[in-house]
Scaffold this motif. Structure first.
Motif, PDB file in Angstrom:
ATOM      1  N   SER A   1      -0.995   8.132   4.599  1.00  0.00           N
ATOM      2  CA  SER A   1      -1.854   8.543   5.718  1.00  0.00           C
ATOM      3  C   SER A   1      -3.155   7.765   5.637  1.00  0.00           C
ATOM      4  O   SER A   1      -3.494   7.183   4.593  1.00  0.00           O
ATOM      5  N   PHE A   2      -3.900   7.767   6.724  1.00  0.00           N
ATOM      6  CA  PHE A   2      -5.208   7.111   6.710  1.00  0.00           C
ATOM      7  C   PHE A   2      -6.152   7.824   5.751  1.00  0.00           C
ATOM      8  O   PHE A   2      -6.995   7.193   5.109  1.00  0.00           O
ATOM      9  N   ALA A   3      -6.015   9.130   5.667  1.00  0.00           N
ATOM     10  CA  ALA A   3      -6.855   9.897   4.740  1.00  0.00           C
ATOM     11  C   ALA A   3      -6.600   9.465   3.297  1.00  0.00           C
ATOM     12  O   ALA A   3      -7.538   9.304   2.500  1.00  0.00           O
ATOM     13  N   GLU A   4      -5.327   9.253   2.947  1.00  0.00           N
ATOM     14  CA  GLU A   4      -4.977   8.791   1.601  1.00  0.00           C
ATOM     15  C   GLU A   4      -5.512   7.390   1.342  1.00  0.00           C
ATOM     16  O   GLU A   4      -5.934   7.067   0.237  1.00  0.00           O
ATOM     17  N   LEU A   5      -5.491   6.570   2.381  1.00  0.00           N
ATOM     18  CA  LEU A   5      -6.008   5.210   2.245  1.00  0.00           C
ATOM     19  C   LEU A   5      -7.520   5.233   1.983  1.00  0.00           C
ATOM     20  O   LEU A   5      -8.020   4.520   1.099  1.00  0.00           O
ATOM     21  N   GLU A   6      -8.243   6.054   2.747  1.00  0.00           N
ATOM     22  CA  GLU A   6      -9.686   6.203   2.536  1.00  0.00           C
ATOM     23  C   GLU A   6      -9.981   6.698   1.117  1.00  0.00           C
ATOM     24  O   GLU A   6     -10.888   6.199   0.440  1.00  0.00           O
ATOM     25  N   LYS A   7      -9.185   7.660   0.654  1.00  0.00           N
ATOM     26  CA  LYS A   7      -9.371   8.226  -0.679  1.00  0.00           C
ATOM     27  C   LYS A   7      -9.138   7.162  -1.752  1.00  0.00           C
ATOM     28  O   LYS A   7      -9.894   7.066  -2.733  1.00  0.00           O
ATOM     29  N   ALA A   8      -8.097   6.349  -1.563  1.00  0.00           N
ATOM     30  CA  ALA A   8      -7.773   5.294  -2.530  1.00  0.00           C
ATOM     31  C   ALA A   8      -8.878   4.247  -2.600  1.00  0.00           C
ATOM     32  O   ALA A   8      -9.176   3.707  -3.672  1.00  0.00           O
ATOM     33  N   MET A   9      -9.499   3.965  -1.473  1.00  0.00           N
ATOM     34  CA  MET A   9     -10.601   2.995  -1.475  1.00  0.00           C
ATOM     35  C   MET A   9     -11.828   3.577  -2.168  1.00  0.00           C
ATOM     36  O   MET A   9     -12.508   2.886  -2.931  1.00  0.00           O
TER      37      MET A   9
ATOM     38  N   LYS B   1     -11.904   5.712  -4.538  1.00  0.00           N
ATOM     39  CA  LYS B   1     -11.651   5.780  -5.978  1.00  0.00           C
ATOM     40  C   LYS B   1     -11.532   4.391  -6.621  1.00  0.00           C
ATOM     41  O   LYS B   1     -11.378   4.275  -7.838  1.00  0.00           O
ATOM     42  N   GLY B   2     -11.571   3.339  -5.807  1.00  0.00           N
ATOM     43  CA  GLY B   2     -11.470   1.979  -6.335  1.00  0.00           C
ATOM     44  C   GLY B   2     -10.053   1.547  -6.639  1.00  0.00           C
ATOM     45  O   GLY B   2      -9.837   0.489  -7.248  1.00  0.00           O
ATOM     46  N   ILE B   3      -9.057   2.339  -6.207  1.00  0.00           N
ATOM     47  CA  ILE B   3      -7.657   2.023  -6.523  1.00  0.00           C
ATOM     48  C   ILE B   3      -7.203   0.772  -5.772  1.00  0.00           C
ATOM     49  O   ILE B   3      -6.518  -0.100  -6.337  1.00  0.00           O
ATOM     50  N   VAL B   4      -7.578   0.669  -4.501  1.00  0.00           N
ATOM     51  CA  VAL B   4      -7.180  -0.494  -3.692  1.00  0.00           C
ATOM     52  C   VAL B   4      -7.766  -1.765  -4.287  1.00  0.00           C
ATOM     53  O   VAL B   4      -7.096  -2.792  -4.413  1.00  0.00           O
ATOM     54  N   LYS B   5      -9.032  -1.691  -4.688  1.00  0.00           N
ATOM     55  CA  LYS B   5      -9.713  -2.851  -5.269  1.00  0.00           C
ATOM     56  C   LYS B   5      -9.022  -3.307  -6.556  1.00  0.00           C
ATOM     57  O   LYS B   5      -8.828  -4.501  -6.790  1.00  0.00           O
ATOM     58  N   ARG B   6      -8.648  -2.340  -7.386  1.00  0.00           N
ATOM     59  CA  ARG B   6      -8.006  -2.686  -8.667  1.00  0.00           C
ATOM     60  C   ARG B   6      -6.621  -3.276  -8.452  1.00  0.00           C
ATOM     61  O   ARG B   6      -6.220  -4.215  -9.140  1.00  0.00           O
ATOM     62  N   PHE B   7      -5.876  -2.726  -7.505  1.00  0.00           N
ATOM     63  CA  PHE B   7      -4.494  -3.173  -7.294  1.00  0.00           C
ATOM     64  C   PHE B   7      -4.435  -4.498  -6.529  1.00  0.00           C
ATOM     65  O   PHE B   7      -3.591  -5.348  -6.814  1.00  0.00           O
ATOM     66  N   PHE B   8      -5.354  -4.676  -5.569  1.00  0.00           N
ATOM     67  CA  PHE B   8      -5.374  -5.907  -4.772  1.00  0.00           C
ATOM     68  C   PHE B   8      -6.515  -6.808  -5.266  1.00  0.00           C
ATOM     69  O   PHE B   8      -6.339  -7.562  -6.189  1.00  0.00           O
TER      70      PHE B   8
ATOM     71  N   ASP C   1     -11.248  -7.354  -4.744  1.00  0.00           N
ATOM     72  CA  ASP C   1     -12.479  -6.997  -4.025  1.00  0.00           C
ATOM     73  C   ASP C   1     -12.435  -7.537  -2.598  1.00  0.00           C
ATOM     74  O   ASP C   1     -12.822  -6.860  -1.647  1.00  0.00           O
ATOM     75  N   LYS C   2     -11.950  -8.786  -2.475  1.00  0.00           N
ATOM     76  CA  LYS C   2     -11.914  -9.450  -1.173  1.00  0.00           C
ATOM     77  C   LYS C   2     -10.987  -8.724  -0.205  1.00  0.00           C
ATOM     78  O   LYS C   2     -11.323  -8.524   0.972  1.00  0.00           O
ATOM     79  N   PHE C   3      -9.826  -8.289  -0.710  1.00  0.00           N
ATOM     80  CA  PHE C   3      -8.885  -7.582   0.159  1.00  0.00           C
ATOM     81  C   PHE C   3      -9.465  -6.241   0.602  1.00  0.00           C
ATOM     82  O   PHE C   3      -9.342  -5.864   1.766  1.00  0.00           O
ATOM     83  N   GLU C   4     -10.094  -5.533  -0.332  1.00  0.00           N
ATOM     84  CA  GLU C   4     -10.656  -4.231   0.038  1.00  0.00           C
ATOM     85  C   GLU C   4     -11.745  -4.399   1.104  1.00  0.00           C
ATOM     86  O   GLU C   4     -11.818  -3.608   2.055  1.00  0.00           O
ATOM     87  N   GLU C   5     -12.566  -5.418   0.949  1.00  0.00           N
ATOM     88  CA  GLU C   5     -13.615  -5.679   1.945  1.00  0.00           C
ATOM     89  C   GLU C   5     -12.997  -5.969   3.307  1.00  0.00           C
ATOM     90  O   GLU C   5     -13.453  -5.463   4.340  1.00  0.00           O
ATOM     91  N   HIS C   6     -11.940  -6.777   3.310  1.00  0.00           N
ATOM     92  CA  HIS C   6     -11.241  -7.099   4.558  1.00  0.00           C
ATOM     93  C   HIS C   6     -10.622  -5.838   5.168  1.00  0.00           C
ATOM     94  O   HIS C   6     -10.694  -5.623   6.381  1.00  0.00           O
ATOM     95  N   LEU C   7     -10.047  -5.001   4.329  1.00  0.00           N
ATOM     96  CA  LEU C   7      -9.423  -3.765   4.795  1.00  0.00           C
ATOM     97  C   LEU C   7     -10.462  -2.822   5.398  1.00  0.00           C
ATOM     98  O   LEU C   7     -10.217  -2.191   6.438  1.00  0.00           O
TER      99      LEU C   7
ATOM    100  N   LEU D   1       0.831  -1.204   0.000  1.00  0.00           N
ATOM    101  CA  LEU D   1       0.000   0.000   0.000  1.00  0.00           C
ATOM    102  C   LEU D   1       0.868   1.257   0.000  1.00  0.00           C
ATOM    103  O   LEU D   1       0.615   2.210  -0.728  1.00  0.00           O
ATOM    104  N   TYR D   2       1.905   1.215   0.812  1.00  0.00           N
ATOM    105  CA  TYR D   2       2.769   2.389   0.991  1.00  0.00           C
ATOM    106  C   TYR D   2       3.626   2.662  -0.242  1.00  0.00           C
ATOM    107  O   TYR D   2       3.693   3.783  -0.744  1.00  0.00           O
ATOM    108  N   HIS D   3       4.263   1.616  -0.751  1.00  0.00           N
ATOM    109  CA  HIS D   3       5.226   1.800  -1.842  1.00  0.00           C
ATOM    110  C   HIS D   3       4.558   1.852  -3.225  1.00  0.00           C
ATOM    111  O   HIS D   3       4.948   2.657  -4.070  1.00  0.00           O
ATOM    112  N   SER D   4       3.580   0.993  -3.451  1.00  0.00           N
ATOM    113  CA  SER D   4       2.982   0.914  -4.789  1.00  0.00           C
ATOM    114  C   SER D   4       1.883   1.942  -5.021  1.00  0.00           C
ATOM    115  O   SER D   4       1.710   2.443  -6.127  1.00  0.00           O
ATOM    116  N   LEU D   5       1.127   2.245  -3.956  1.00  0.00           N
ATOM    117  CA  LEU D   5       0.023   3.189  -4.100  1.00  0.00           C
ATOM    118  C   LEU D   5       0.321   4.546  -3.460  1.00  0.00           C
ATOM    119  O   LEU D   5      -0.529   5.430  -3.451  1.00  0.00           O
TER     120      LEU D   5
END
Length: 554
Positions: A108-116, A118-125, A127-133, A100-104
């Protein structure tokens, strides 16, 4: 510094080391922390810590002598603060935090919320990982923190040690009943409140506490709740019975007590003087109900007719059937584990290192296994208990074959078969295990659901099919007692029994000599499933066990 705080510091060092890329030492700190949590006595009682590697021992001495760890401070100075924060999200692996830190570029937590969003976390990891996160973040932001049974028991033990000498105190609530995950730790005590408040505040990282009637409730820096219920000395065991619960069990107890002329206190416990819980139940003309059974099911009905089964106890256990050594991914040598097994008065101990195919766990090659086998023979020839059984935790390959060759098979007493690398579908995972069961090679299915508490639920597998086939082919199911596994769960043990699985194998999955003591915590899981000693392989004598676990052949 108490055991729980020392272990917590070591686990934080583990996370920092893992972030730094030093996974080997991180692994060592983690397993050392678990060994400390398993101790019944305070670390101060030990003149040396021979169960710990030298570099871990040094940090423990620093924590006790200096009150801090120089290594931890050095690591924290080098690591971005946000990485440590992200790594503190429960159930998220450090490897995923680093991605998450290096690739995306999440800083910050705010950046993590923003990435989710926008669907960035889902695309990179996925659907299952994003749900778990998302679930993990919700849990992280919650004011209440959950603990697995092992950690709750270890915390409770540290509390009891801090309050020793003031009067009676006992763990109660869901921890005493052996629930696998709890959201608070309850206690019953009978001494002055001031002694309680002073010692809890001085020994633990408490952020606030509140009084309400006979309850004092503390919350620590991690959100763990400690609840203390004060009862008069003469009603200590009545109070212990009541605050152990469950609510439905207590409701039935109160009805029986009233029918026999006993009054109920304003707090809810029966005003019955007794010198033990056994006497409490006896005076109500009931068979004593073990805490693990008090869930308001059929235990009261059976107690009335004195028909409750005799549950397995720790003293019934004659050995551990799942142990790893330094030949694979364990920290302790065979000799060290043999010595610790002697301290536990075990009749036998099974050495079950990983098979060669599981390279991530340093699986043993045929050549290495033969060396290990020779060493085991040498130790057994000395005729000191425990006897070392030769086992192997063999990987069930993607095609369902079992990762053990004929040469190794000729040397071993039994095979534990398990999945550590998973297929993409429920069908594939199920078929792999089924093929291994049918092969006649494996005696035991290891940690059947492969769950990791707070990290992943059961893998996709048809557990009912596995239970039915294990029953048909006479293969035992493991109850793995490693703290973050507890697999099979209480509910699934009951389900397996309904499928007519005859025997269960109990193993600590020890990776350090100190891990052998997980057994005393895990036994509560078995008792909660109403398990009797004759259902557990570990309760049979060595000769009986050899007959039950003779290596299967075609």
């Amino acid at each position: 510094m108490n055991n729980f705080k020392v272990a917590k510091e070591l686990l934080e060092i583990k996370t920092l080391l893992e972030i730094s890329g030093n996974t080997r030492d991180a692994y060592t700190f983690e397993h050392s922390a678990l060994s400390i949590l398993a101790l019944e006595n305070s670390l101060e009682k030990y003149t040396n810590f021979n169960f710990l590697p030298p570099f871990v021992k040094e940090e423990v001495f620093n924590l006790q002598g200096l009150g801090y760890s120089p290594l931890k401070e050095q690591l924290e100075a080098k690591i971005p603060k946000v990485l440590k924060q992200l790594a503190s999200i429960p159930g998220i692996r450090v490897s995923d935090v680093l991605r998450l830190y290096h690739s995306l570029n999440i800083d910050s937590f705010a950046e993590l919320e923003k990435a989710m969003k926008k669907g960035i976390v889902k695309r990179f990891f996925s659907d299952k990982f994003e749900e778990h996160l998302r679930r993990a973040l919700f849990y992280y932001e919650s004011s209440i923190r959950e603990l697995s049974l092992f950690y709750a028991c270890a915390y409770a033990n540290a509390v009891k040690l801090a309050l020793a000498g003031f009067g009676n105190i006992s763990v109660a609530g869901s921890v005493r009943r052996g629930k696998e995950v709890v959201n608070n730790i309850d206690f019953v005590y009978d001494f002055e409140e001031d002694n309680l408040i002073e010692n809890i505040n001085s020994n633990f990282d408490i952020v606030n506490f509140v009084r309400k009637g006979n309850l004092i409730q503390f919350k620590d820096i991690d959100g763990v709740q400690l609840k203390f219920f004060r009862v008069p000395k003469e009603y200590f065991y009545s109070g212990l019975q009541y605050y152990t619960g469950s609510k439905q069990h207590n409701k039935e107890i109160q009805e029986i007590a009233k029918s026999k002329g006993f009054d109920i206190s304003k707090s809810g416990y029966v005003l019955l003087r007794a010198s033990s819980e056994e006497e409490f139940y006896d005076r109500l003309s009931l068979q004593y109900v073990p805490p693990e059974l008090r869930e308001g099911e059929v235990e009261i009905e059976l107690s009335i007719t004195h028909s409750l089964p005799k549950l397995i106890t720790l003293s019934d256990i004659k050995g551990d059937l799942h142990v790893h050594t330094s030949f694979s991914d364990g920290l302790s040598t065979i000799s060290e584990l043999h010595e610790e097994g002697g301290f536990l008065d075990y009749e036998y101990l099974a050495i079950t290192d990983h098979s060669k195919g599981l390279k991530v766990a340093n699986g043993v090659s045929q050549k290495t296994y033969l060396k290990e086998s020779t060493l085991i023979d040498r130790i057994n020839a000395e005729k000191y208990s425990p006897y070392l059984l030769k086992g192997i935790e063999a990987e069930i390959n993607f095609d369902g074959t079992v990762d053990v060759d004929e040469v190794v098979m000729s040397k071993i007493d039994f095979v534990i078969g398990g999945l550590h690398q998973f297929s993409n579908t429920r069908f594939e995972n199920t078929e792999r295990v089924k093929k291994a069961i049918k092969s006649g090679i494996i005696n035991i299915v290891a940690h059947p659901t492969n769950r990791i508490i707070f990290v992943r639920k059961s893998i996709e597998v048809d557990i009912e099919e596995i239970f039915n086939l294990a029953s048909k082919y006479g293969v035992s199911l493991e109850v793995n007692l490693f703290p973050n596994r507890m697999d099979l769960s209480t509910g699934l043990i009951k389900e397996a029994r309904r499928a007519n699985v005859k025997y269960f194998s109990v193993g600590t999955d020890a990776h350090n000599r100190g891990h052998l003591y997980f057994m005393k915590y895990g036994i509560k899981l078995l008792r909660r499933a109403w398990m009797k000693k004759e259902e557990v392989l570990n309760t049979y004598s060595l000769e009986e066990l050899k007959d039950l676990l003779c290596v299967k052949t075609h």
